[in-house]
Write a protein that holds these residues in place. Structure first.
Motif, PDB file in Angstrom:
ATOM      1  N   GLU A  93       0.909  -1.227  -0.013  1.00 54.25           N
ATOM      2  CA  GLU A  93       0.037   0.019  -0.069  1.00 54.25           C
ATOM      3  C   GLU A  93       0.926   1.036  -0.046  1.00 54.25           C
TER       4      GLU A  93
ATOM      5  N   LEU B 203       1.204   5.262  -0.004  1.00 52.33           N
ATOM      6  CA  LEU B 203       0.415   6.716   0.026  1.00 52.33           C
ATOM      7  C   LEU B 203       1.446   7.949   0.073  1.00 52.33           C
TER       8      LEU B 203
ATOM      9  N   GLU C  68       6.064  13.083   0.891  1.00 54.41           N
ATOM     10  CA  GLU C  68       6.792  12.079   1.363  1.00 54.41           C
ATOM     11  C   GLU C  68       6.135  10.734   1.217  1.00 54.41           C
ATOM     12  N   PRO C  69       6.627   9.843   0.584  1.00 55.83           N
ATOM     13  CA  PRO C  69       6.099   8.431   0.316  1.00 55.83           C
ATOM     14  C   PRO C  69       5.819   7.554   1.754  1.00 55.83           C
ATOM     15  N   TRP C  70       4.745   6.896   1.727  1.00 52.53           N
ATOM     16  CA  TRP C  70       4.741   6.044   2.727  1.00 52.53           C
ATOM     17  C   TRP C  70       4.428   4.683   2.285  1.00 52.53           C
ATOM     18  N   LEU C  71       5.101   3.593   2.569  1.00 56.98           N
ATOM     19  CA  LEU C  71       5.064   2.375   1.854  1.00 56.98           C
ATOM     20  C   LEU C  71       4.975   1.231   3.041  1.00 56.98           C
TER      21      LEU C  71
END
Lengths: 310, 453
Positions: free
Chosen positions: A237, A239, B414-417
């Motif tokens: 996932e 975001l 800021e990407p969040w994975l």
């Protein structure tokens, strides 16, 4: 949109000409795609803009209306296109798109299959990644939607990289002519597990597959189907958190009544009041904080590689 | 530099290995990652066994190998996993049954396994395969039957990894290379996570026929990823401050064709800026730098490495391996040379047309000082993306760009994975995740010479 033709590539010497697609930028959240047409005008809340004023100006120029209002004219990119395209379906955004292309290992020359086409947001970025020699075949079972997508690709000038076809991939699978030829397959379908066996047949050995699903139940079922002929099955996932930046006048002075010591949480709000700007002890500082409202979920991305058996 | 003929692009990334090609070996499902170059002499050490990599030459990428004991010495043999069609059915069926077993009867007294180390060695001497040893361990475990199905699976997997390790032959792509470095040597790539790298490429609109300006102080991962997207068209110019180009050694890990390598150029910031004034002089002045540079390139391409990333926790303690230790081992084929000094025609063309994209990944530098100098080299309406592992330098840079009205569409992201474990009745986010992949400031350069109507 893509620099396939060196004469059309943006450069210091490339000016806007009749027939160009430009992105009219009002604000970061207000943009519009416009085809430049010598006799045409653009009308918005800032007034009337004559296209003839735009011709001959470089991309990235600020242009003015009859009332002195202004907009910027930008060269289209897949990212800008994603922000202006007409939403015929839910679309994929930059974080998912970027990750999908990287994780599917799409590089120039690849043959990629996609279903459904939807609004063509991902398709445009896939085309950018396979250019100049690869090709994207995209399928949608909705005739009208496919036709609109075709028109869009015509408009963005990527028809030599993308072919749109009408087909129910869940029901019929991908056409046999692509059997064993695809480097990558992307599925954005309500029941992806129905299309996975066909996707497997289309893929080269070690070819990559991605399925995008908003619901975990879809992921669960897809993964169960994938296990027989695929390996390296991974679900993610992704975001994006965006930040707001502004300059604050930080108050360094200790209040006489000891207030700032007594309730430190209040200090955060204090600087926002413009009144403190004149304070003798304040110094400007640039600070960032996450934007208050953000997307909480788009979908799960499940990746897999076709097992290598020969 | 434009006008490259698309038809001249060779087929990218062949799917079968060849002698001298760079590969990424994934040992036991990502526990350990090793970069290697295949040759008849190159070897791989797994546990206390050393296996020749010769059997991997000519195999399709994605093939799986298993270590077999062999009569004289251990060797890697192709392992074709059974089609799990039936297993999946069985598993599904079992899942529906209520799991009644739990861990109440398990006592941790280290007596559950009746096979001793000597027994296993004896089995090995008699030529037992790794799989047979695993079965024997299962059969001789007093507690195996009492374990839940899930923990039985875990037990088998653990033993398989130890007694029958598997090696997956991966194709080195920016994805796999970035992931490998991020897992073990994040400092060398400035903590640039694969999703952040993917965003840089998108946000800077990197595509065939573009001319991309990069400041790559992250070992060459950005330059390599850009070159991969260019596919032998356009150019990527890796620029640097001062007299010494930044290392782009990671480029050796990609199997770039000569066509792609030719498109990777290096040019100092001074040369990029001063070309217009006194071109001849400038070029002469830097002639010596150029020779030095190509020498260092030479050196870099000779020291082809088997770069070893231990990822299992027991090896995790060993942190950064010093450079010289890394570039030891095999003295086989040379990787094609990339990163030549930019010819003056290229510099001239960049000057006249402007670059079509800019990517900065310079964890040691102040973002704003670089941007204010580099942005003018970017053509109007061209996008840029700046990576930093810290937020503050980007915030300041964004603020200044706004004040100077140099760019539009500015955004810090800021990407969040998050990865998920997906298993029947056991789906949940993975217990461990990367806390940060860094920050990206993106935007579009504005035309600064517009005269008012």
């Amino acid at each position: 949109m893509l620099p396939m033709d060196s004469a059309k590539k943006i450069s210091f010497n490339r000016c806007i000409s009749d027939g160009d697609l430009v992105i009219v930028y009002e604000r970061h959240d207000t943009m519009k795609a416009v085809k430049v047409c010598e006799n045409s005008v653009l009308q918005n809340r800032f007034g009337v803009f004559k296209h003839s004023d735009w011709i001959g100006k470089p991309f990235g120029s600020k242009v003015f209306s009859n009332k002195g209002g202004f907009v910027y004219l930008l060269a289209p990119t897949p990212e800008l296109w994603t922000l202006v395209l007409s939403h015929r379906t839910q679309i994929l955004y930059i974080a998912d798109i970027s990750f999908v292309i990287m994780y599917l290992e799409v590089v120039p020359g690849c043959l990629v299959l996609e279903s459904g086409t939807g609004s063509g947001s991902l398709t445009t970025s896939l085309a950018r990644a396979v250019a100049p020699t690869g090709h994207v075949y995209t399928f949608d079972f909705h005739e009208q939607r496919a036709a609109s997508a075709r028109e869009d690709f015509e408009r963005t000038g990527i028809t030599n990289l993308v072919t749109v076809r009408v087909r129910d991939i869940q029901g019929e699978g991908f056409p046999d002519e692509f059997s064993g030829l695809a480097d990558s397959v992307f599925l954005d379908l309500p029941q992806p597990w129905l299309a996975i066996p066909s996707a497997r047949n289309m893929l080269k050995q070690d070819g990559t597959l991605c399925s995008f699903s908003p619901c975990i139940e879809q992921v669960q079922r897809s993964c169960e189907t994938l296990r027989s002929d695929f390996t390296d099955i991974r679900t993610f996932e992704i975001l994006l958190r965006t930040y707001e930046v502004r300059e604050w006048k930080m108050d360094h002075s200790k209040s006489d009544d000891g207030d700032s010591v007594a309730c430190p949480p209040c200090k955060r709000r204090q600087p926002s009041s413009e009144a403190s700007a004149g304070d003798k002890a304040s110094s400007p500082a640039v600070m960032a904080r996450p934007s208050a409202e953000t997307r909480g979920h788009t979908g799960y991305l499940t990746f897999a590689r076709r097992k290598c058996v020969s | 530099m434009s006008g490259s003929k698309p038809e001249s692009v060779p087929v990218p990334n062949p799917r079968v290995t060849w002698e001298g090609c760079s590969v990424l070996l994934d040992i036991n499902d990502g526990d350990r990652l090793v970069f290697a170059r295949l040759s008849s002499g190159s070897t791989l050490k797994i546990g206390n066994k050393t296996c020749s990599l010769q059997p991997l030459i000519g195999c399709p990428f994605g093939s799986l190998f298993q270590v077999e004991s062999g009569k004289e010495k251990p060797y890697l043999s192709r392992f074709v996993p059974p089609t799990e069609e039936n297993n999946v059915q069985d598993e599904g069926g079992l899942q529906l049954q209520e799991e009644s077993r739990d861990n109440r009867a398990l006592i941790d007294n280290n007596q559950a396994q009746s096979l001793t180390g000597e027994d296993i060695d004896a089995m090995r001497r008699q030529g037992a395969t790794g799989d047979e040893i695993v079965e024997a361990l299962v059969a001789n475990s007093a507690t195996f039957e009492k374990k839940t199905q899930f923990s039985q699976e875990k037990y088998r997997l653990k033993k398989q990894k130890k007694y029958a390790p598997r090696v997956l032959l991966r194709r080195p792509f920016s994805r796999s290379i970035c992931e490998a470095y991020f897992k073990k040597y994040p400092v060398r790539i400035g903590f640039l996570r694969v999703d952040a790298l993917s965003l840089l490429l998108s946000m800077a609109n990197v595509t065939a026929n573009s001319d991309v300006l990069v400041v790559d102080m992250v070992g060459g991962i950005v330059t390599g990823a850009v070159a991969e997207r260019l596919g032998g068209t356009g150019t990527v110019c890796s620029t640097y401050l001062g007299g010494t180009p930044y290392s782009i050694e990671i480029i050796r890990m990609f199997n770039f064709s000569n066509e792609i390598c030719k498109r990777i150029l290096r040019c100092s910031f001074n040369d990029l800026c001063s070309v217009q004034n006194e071109m001849g002089e400038q070029v002469n002045q830097h002639e010596d730098v150029c020779t030095m540079e190509s020498q260092s390139n030479e050196k870099a391409s000779v020291s082809v490495s088997t770069e070893d990333f231990h990822l299992s926790s027991k090896n995790g303690g060993a942190d950064l391996v010093p450079e010289n230790e890394l570039s030891t081992s095999s003295k086989t084929c040379k990787a094609p040379k990339a990163g030549e000094k930019a010819p003056k025609e290229a510099i001239q063309s960049w000057k006249e047309n402007g670059f079509s994209s800019l990517i900065i990944a310079a964890p040691e530098q102040d973002a704003w000082s670089l941007v204010k100098d580099l942005l003018p080299l970017l053509t109007y309406s061209a996008p840029f993306a700046i990576y930093h592992q810290y937020l503050q330098p980007l915030a300041t840079c964004m603020h200044n760009l706004q004040l100077e009205k140099m760019a539009i569409g500015l955004q810090i992201s800021e990407p969040w994975l998050r990865e998920y474990q997906v298993l029947p009745s056991r789906t949940h986010p993975c217990m461990q995740m990367s806390g940060t992949g860094g920050y990206i400031l993106s935007g579009t350069r504005l035309c600064t010479n517009t005269s008012q109507p």
